[in-house]
Design a protein around this motif. Structure first.
Motif, PDB file in Angstrom:
ATOM      1  N   UNK A  65      48.664   9.002 -51.546  1.00  0.00           N
ATOM      2  CA  UNK A  65      49.116   8.175 -50.429  1.00  0.00           C
ATOM      3  C   UNK A  65      49.533   6.813 -50.970  1.00  0.00           C
ATOM      4  N   UNK A  66      50.411   6.125 -50.214  1.00  0.00           N
ATOM      5  CA  UNK A  66      50.810   4.784 -50.634  1.00  0.00           C
ATOM      6  C   UNK A  66      49.715   3.771 -50.327  1.00  0.00           C
ATOM      7  N   UNK A  67      48.960   4.018 -49.287  1.00  0.00           N
ATOM      8  CA  UNK A  67      47.761   3.226 -48.996  1.00  0.00           C
ATOM      9  C   UNK A  67      46.763   4.152 -48.312  1.00  0.00           C
ATOM     10  N   UNK A  68      45.495   3.946 -48.584  1.00  0.00           N
ATOM     11  CA  UNK A  68      44.439   4.809 -48.061  1.00  0.00           C
ATOM     12  C   UNK A  68      44.120   4.417 -46.618  1.00  0.00           C
ATOM     13  N   UNK A  69      43.975   5.417 -45.760  1.00  0.00           N
ATOM     14  CA  UNK A  69      43.570   5.209 -44.372  1.00  0.00           C
ATOM     15  C   UNK A  69      42.350   6.068 -44.076  1.00  0.00           C
ATOM     16  N   UNK A  70      41.544   5.614 -43.116  1.00  0.00           N
ATOM     17  CA  UNK A  70      40.335   6.370 -42.799  1.00  0.00           C
ATOM     18  C   UNK A  70      40.038   6.314 -41.309  1.00  0.00           C
ATOM     19  N   UNK A  71      39.498   7.418 -40.796  1.00  0.00           N
ATOM     20  CA  UNK A  71      38.936   7.494 -39.454  1.00  0.00           C
ATOM     21  C   UNK A  71      37.425   7.530 -39.595  1.00  0.00           C
ATOM     22  N   UNK A  72      36.746   6.614 -38.938  1.00  0.00           N
ATOM     23  CA  UNK A  72      35.286   6.573 -39.055  1.00  0.00           C
ATOM     24  C   UNK A  72      34.669   6.424 -37.679  1.00  0.00           C
ATOM     25  N   UNK A  73      33.686   7.280 -37.393  1.00  0.00           N
ATOM     26  CA  UNK A  73      32.957   7.221 -36.140  1.00  0.00           C
ATOM     27  C   UNK A  73      31.479   7.020 -36.426  1.00  0.00           C
ATOM     28  N   UNK A  74      30.877   6.097 -35.667  1.00  0.00           N
ATOM     29  CA  UNK A  74      29.540   5.611 -35.984  1.00  0.00           C
ATOM     30  C   UNK A  74      28.476   6.697 -35.850  1.00  0.00           C
ATOM     31  N   UNK A  75      27.430   6.532 -36.638  1.00  0.00           N
ATOM     32  CA  UNK A  75      26.244   7.379 -36.556  1.00  0.00           C
ATOM     33  C   UNK A  75      25.243   6.692 -35.639  1.00  0.00           C
ATOM     34  N   UNK A  76      24.897   7.282 -34.503  1.00  0.00           N
ATOM     35  CA  UNK A  76      23.953   6.617 -33.599  1.00  0.00           C
ATOM     36  C   UNK A  76      22.583   6.436 -34.247  1.00  0.00           C
ATOM     37  N   UNK A  77      21.888   5.414 -33.811  1.00  0.00           N
ATOM     38  CA  UNK A  77      20.517   5.223 -34.270  1.00  0.00           C
ATOM     39  C   UNK A  77      20.377   4.156 -35.341  1.00  0.00           C
ATOM     40  N   UNK A  78      19.253   4.213 -36.032  1.00  0.00           N
ATOM     41  CA  UNK A  78      18.873   3.113 -36.921  1.00  0.00           C
ATOM     42  C   UNK A  78      19.713   3.018 -38.183  1.00  0.00           C
ATOM     43  N   UNK A  79      20.451   4.058 -38.541  1.00  0.00           N
ATOM     44  CA  UNK A  79      21.289   4.001 -39.745  1.00  0.00           C
ATOM     45  C   UNK A  79      22.725   3.573 -39.445  1.00  0.00           C
ATOM     46  N   UNK A  80      23.009   3.190 -38.209  1.00  0.00           N
ATOM     47  CA  UNK A  80      24.382   2.919 -37.770  1.00  0.00           C
ATOM     48  C   UNK A  80      25.133   1.998 -38.732  1.00  0.00           C
ATOM     49  N   UNK A  81      24.640   0.781 -38.924  1.00  0.00           N
ATOM     50  CA  UNK A  81      25.355  -0.185 -39.763  1.00  0.00           C
ATOM     51  C   UNK A  81      25.374   0.246 -41.218  1.00  0.00           C
ATOM     52  N   UNK A  82      24.255   0.743 -41.723  1.00  0.00           N
ATOM     53  CA  UNK A  82      24.187   1.130 -43.135  1.00  0.00           C
ATOM     54  C   UNK A  82      25.149   2.265 -43.449  1.00  0.00           C
ATOM     55  N   UNK A  83      25.213   3.275 -42.568  1.00  0.00           N
ATOM     56  CA  UNK A  83      26.128   4.388 -42.809  1.00  0.00           C
ATOM     57  C   UNK A  83      27.573   3.920 -42.756  1.00  0.00           C
ATOM     58  N   UNK A  84      27.878   3.033 -41.821  1.00  0.00           N
ATOM     59  CA  UNK A  84      29.235   2.493 -41.728  1.00  0.00           C
ATOM     60  C   UNK A  84      29.615   1.762 -43.014  1.00  0.00           C
ATOM     61  N   UNK A  85      28.720   0.886 -43.490  1.00  0.00           N
ATOM     62  CA  UNK A  85      29.016   0.131 -44.714  1.00  0.00           C
ATOM     63  C   UNK A  85      29.110   1.055 -45.923  1.00  0.00           C
ATOM     64  N   UNK A  86      28.223   2.038 -45.977  1.00  0.00           N
ATOM     65  CA  UNK A  86      28.268   3.020 -47.068  1.00  0.00           C
ATOM     66  C   UNK A  86      29.595   3.761 -47.081  1.00  0.00           C
TER      67      UNK A  86
END
Length: 690
Positions: A281-302
């Motif tokens: 690809x010329x630039x990388x794109x991503x679709x990300x949907x949050x994980x509910x619960x206590x890992x929400x932010x950590x999983x997103x950042x990971x």
């Protein structure tokens, strides 16, 4: 990878300064035309500057074979462009129209039992169908010819979420393509027989015409692991080959437009080898949907860190996320107050220069009508839309202050992720079905975050051996080349943490003999003779093991039979004598060349790893980077070549946390700044310029 495509990023339609792109999927064909003008008014109010259009519009663009209707699409693109809103135009091939599948039902994919996937949802096409390819590429060329001179189209959105529903196809088209793939990979049937270990269960083949996909073999039976692993590789490659054909058809006519397709990188998004695709690809794109619960932010950042690794630290595009609940889980949890803004700023912190959503206006009909959007069913008089406007203002300010052009700062620690190890550990005949590679990198990312360190998540093909310290978390497959990388890295002075289930097999899923981890046991200084899975499915079976450092092992442990003379046991198991594990080594440090290693011989949760980290670091003779914040705060930094620095601080807890900070606060949400100290409420974030 030396043959990756050159990075190209969409340019603003006014040729003005770079800005953070902000918007989402726009589906005007779902609404009467009088709504379009209202949409554009609200987009301008929210600060939207780009939308993706036409993703599922094939049936509207080509309502009958060879009959094209671009008039409605022209009108909406002109309206958007006239309002200063750029268009990321889709190839519109994500799902074929009914007239095509009725005329050519042979383009529909088949499941492992041979049943046809009939139209009625989406992605009901097989990537190996020459008939479908002909129709799809014809549409691509028509789209490109029609819009090649349109100044408002700044990028191509090729396909959509390839493999989300059609990852595996077991049709005869797929069978023929799989045979060709195997012949290219192995050259001779003898080499294929060796790779798949076909002397087991009399599966030996005489020529490639006997190769078939891993179709249904009966309940409770076991598919050849080598074949299944290769079929997963083939399936990723087959979809990629189809994407490349679409990409090249568009690029031939519009060579000035950058092209991308949206990946699905998340904790469970391991179906496609996105690191392999990242070079196409010329630039990388991503679709990300949050994980509910206590890992929400950590999983997103990971997940965003892994996307940054796939993009090789070039800017990347967040193509889809949700403003709140999705529609496809058994229970579709809402986002908490503040998380709409917080989540987007977290993706931005981790290297995204575009923040988009699915979708602009929430649908009133169809399968995704309960999937939240930037304009919800409640309309503009809603907290959701007010948050969307707040975020738009924040992104505009950060653009003006020069955030674009900066990159995620490199961490001193790399956590390695490997798609193929994930695939291999999915087989149904393994020591424990509770053990998968893909869960472990997140555990280690969270453990470092607990210690105030934000690690980089680096694909196996990436430059992980340039980091001060590296974690190989259950990297089940290690071929000769990567085993040598490990050996050379440590011998030169690198610091390595390897865990259970690492280096077990080569790229063919053939076990390295002589004791685990076979390919690197000299590096880590341990020899494992057998595994000790842990579980609760039988009464009286051991479901956990305690370590003498206070940690608790669950799901899996190694029976370490011996350690090298250069090794030191830094934690042992404490268990009933009848288990045979009492006093056995659990965590072992070793010296190898100029470097140091620590081997973790059991599965620990992130809190136990974090508690063990001081002893691990002491054994490695390293210090964790001196953190400016505690583990309650996720700290991320973006830096520019000219010295620009932006620091993002996120509250990882559900209580207020504070920190002394140095810098000019630019953006704050659920945060209070007072004379060099910031207090973050739950879901709070602050962005500082230095």
């Amino acid at each position: 990878m030396s043959n990756r495509r050159a990075f190209r990023w969409p340019r603003p339609i006014d040729d003005g300064p770079s800005r953070i792109w902000y918007g989402g999927d726009y589906n005007p064909e779902q609404w009467p035309e009088e709504v379009w003008d209202e949409d554009i008014r609200l987009m301008r109010e929210a600060g939207v500057n780009i939308v993706s259009v036409g993703i599922f519009s094939w049936a509207r663009i080509e309502p009958q074979e060879g009959v094209y209707d671009f008039d409605w699409l022209d009108r909406v693109i002109d309206k958007l462009g006239g309002a200063g809103i750029a268009v990321d135009l889709a190839s519109a091939t994500a799902s074929p129209p009914m007239w095509l599948t009725q005329k050519h039902p042979e383009v529909l994919w088949r499941d492992e039992r041979g049943d046809v996937c009939w139209p009625g949802a989406r992605q009901h096409w097989r990537p190996t169908s020459p008939i479908f390819r002909e129709y799809a590429l014809n549409l691509c060329r028509r789209m490109a010819e029609h819009y090649k001179d349109n100044p408002y189209v700044v990028a191509w959105h090729v396909g959509n979420e390839y493999g989300c529903h059609n990852r595996f196809d077991y049709s005869d088209d797929a069978m023929r393509a799989f045979r060709r793939w195997c012949e290219r990979r192995y050259g001779t049937i003898e080499a294929l027989n060796e790779a798949w270990g076909t002397d087991f269960w009399a599966q030996r083949m005489n020529d490639f015409s006997e190769v078939i996909p891993p179709r249904f073999i009966g309940e409770g039976n076991f598919i050849n692991p080598g074949k299944l692993l290769d079929f997963k590789r083939f399936s990723s490659d087959a979809l990629k080959e189809f994407y490349e054909a679409e990409r090249d058809a568009l690029a031939e006519i519009t060579p000035d437009r950058p092209l991308t397709t949206n990946f699905m990188v998340s904790i469970g998004g391991t179906g496609i080898d996105y690191d392999d695709w990242g070079g196409e690809v010329d630039f990388v794109s991503n679709d990300h949907y949050f994980t509910p619960g206590e890992a929400h932010l950590d999983e997103l950042a990971y997940s965003s860190s892994l996307v940054d690794g796939i993009a090789r630290k070039n800017p990347w595009w967040l193509m889809e996320q949700s403003t709140g609940a999705v529609n496809w889980r058994p229970i579709n949890y809402r986002k908490e107050p503040g998380q709409l803004v917080r989540d987007s700023l977290a993706h931005l912190a981790m290297g995204a220069d575009a923040i988009c959503y699915f979708q602009w206006r929430q649908s009133r009909a169809g399968a995704e009508k309960y999937h939240t959007a930037m304009v919800p069913h409640a309309g503009e008089d809603s907290q959701c839309f007010r948050d969307v406007c707040e975020l738009g203002a924040d992104l505009r300010l950060l653009s003006e202050r020069g955030l674009t052009g900066t990159r995620l700062a490199k961490s001193s620690v790399a956590v390695v992720f490997d798609y193929e190890s994930g695939w291999a550990t999915e087989h149904t005949a393994t020591p424990s079905q509770r053990v998968r590679h893909w869960t472990e990198p997140l555990t280690w990312f969270r453990a470092f975050a607990d210690c105030g360190v934000t690690a980089d998540v680096v694909p196996m093909r990436g430059d992980w051996n340039s980091y001060d310290a590296v974690v190989l978390p259950s990297v089940y497959l290690l071929d000769e080349a990567n085993s040598k990388r490990v050996r050379d890295y440590v011998a030169r002075g690198g610091r390595l943490i390897a865990t259970y289930y690492t280096g077990i097999a080569d790229e063919r899923d053939h076990i390295w003999l002589g004791g685990y981890p076979g390919s690197i046991r000299d590096v880590v200084g341990v020899r494992v003779e057998e595994f000790a899975p842990l579980g609760d499915d039988f009464a009286g079976a051991p479901d956990r093991l305690h370590l003498d450092n206070g940690a608790v092992a669950r799901d899996f442990a190694d029976c370490i039979a011996s350690v090298a003379d250069t090794a030191q046991v830094i934690a042992s198991f404490r268990a009933d004598p009848w288990t045979g594990m009492d006093g056995a080594p659990a965590i072992v440090a070793n010296r190898y060349g100029e470097g140091r290693t620590v081997y973790i011989g059991c599965r620990l949760d992130h809190a136990d790893i974090a508690a063990s980290m001081p002893a691990i670091c002491e054994a490695l003779e390293v210090k964790l980077p001196a953190g400016e914040t505690s583990g309650d705060i996720l700290r991320v930094e973006r830096v520019g070549d000219d010295g620009r620095r932006f620091v993002f601080l996120f509250n990882r807890t559900h209580h207020a946390v504070g920190a002394d900070v140095d810098g000019e606060p630019l953006v704050a949400s659920l945060a209070r700044y007072d004379d060099g100290r910031v207090t973050l409420a739950p879901n709070g974030v602050v962005v500082l310029a230095r």
